[in-house]
Write a protein that holds these residues in place. Structure first.
Motif: not given
Length: 253
Positions: A32-34, A47, A78-81, A92-93, A221, A223
């Motif tokens: 995933t990407r913001p 993102g 999921q990761r959020k970077t 980073r979440e 944002h 995803f």
């Protein structure tokens, strides 16, 4: 809301007319990407693609040989970077969701297998999260290693507890996908590859992400994501189950 009502109507319609149901466990891997729609925010934040995964229950309501409804209820991690364009800052979440895609599926037989085309909405519920941030303001405050924090939706904000004042915990996306169904005796193995286009920001435009006012913009944002899932499905014939124990032969006098 009206789109969700349309989906609910179609879901009920297909499930009522379903001739067969397939149910079983499913696991998935994802990237995933913001994505920032606001160009001003996008100039300062990028993102990054990050991995995640999930698992839960999958169900397919089959109306006929071509059309069916594919649904899932998943726990998803999921990761959020997000990296700042200054080459220094990052956010980073690790986020936790309950995800429920409702996909209308068209199946086409190809030899021993079936090729599946899927499209439909995905309803996501944001459960919780935690993260780490590093920005120049933190270094000035003697936090060169960054600040670790948990995400909260109510209560009192603290340095290690970020309070989202007005989050969008219910989020809507659109999924499209391609997959295959492989028969395994009376059951089946289903493998799907999907893309999800998020339609809901993490928080409303007037939301704040305390105690760091400079972090608020990173909630504006959606995803985008790619997923690969695999489900093992047990088949149940609804017509046969509803007529179990009954006989079409006339009883002898």
């Amino acid at each position: 809301m009206r789109y969700l009502l349309i989906v609910l109507f179609l879901f009920i319609s297909l499930t009522v007319h379903a001739q067969q149901i397939k149910v079983g466990p499913v696991v998935s891997a994802l990237l995933t990407r913001p994505v920032f729609d606001n160009p001003v925010i996008a100039q300062n934040n990028q993102g990054q693609w990050a991995p995640g995964g999930g698992g839960g229950i999958s169900a397919i309501f089959i109306a006929n040989n071509s059309f069916s409804l594919s649904t899932e209820v998943l726990y998803q991690y999921q990761r959020k970077t997000i990296n700042g364009n200054d080459g220094f800052s990052y956010f980073r979440e690790s986020l936790n969701f309950i995800k429920a895609p409702v996909l209308f599926q068209y199946s086409y037989p190809v030899g021993y297998y079936k090729l599946n085309f899927m499209v439909g909405p995905s309803i996501n519920y944001w459960i919780s999260g935690r993260g780490e941030a590093l920005v120049p303001e933190l270094v000035e405050g003697d936090l060169e290693g960054g600040q670790r924090y948990t995400i909260a939706y109510d209560g009192i904000p603290e340095n290690d507890r970020f309070l989202v004042s007005d989050p969008n915990r219910w989020q809507l996306g659109l999924q499209v996908g391609l997959g295959t169904t492989i028969p395994v005796q009376r059951n089946s193995l289903k493998v799907d590859a999907r893309f999800e286009w998020g339609h809901t920001n993490m928080a409303k435009s007037n939301s704040t992400y305390t105690p760091f006012v400079f972090y608020d913009m990173t909630l504006d944002h959606t995803f985008h994501g790619f997923s690969l899932s695999c489900a093992y499905l047990f088949s149940f014939d609804l017509f046969e189950m509803s007529h179990k124990g009954k006989s079409t032969d006339k009883k002898k006098k």
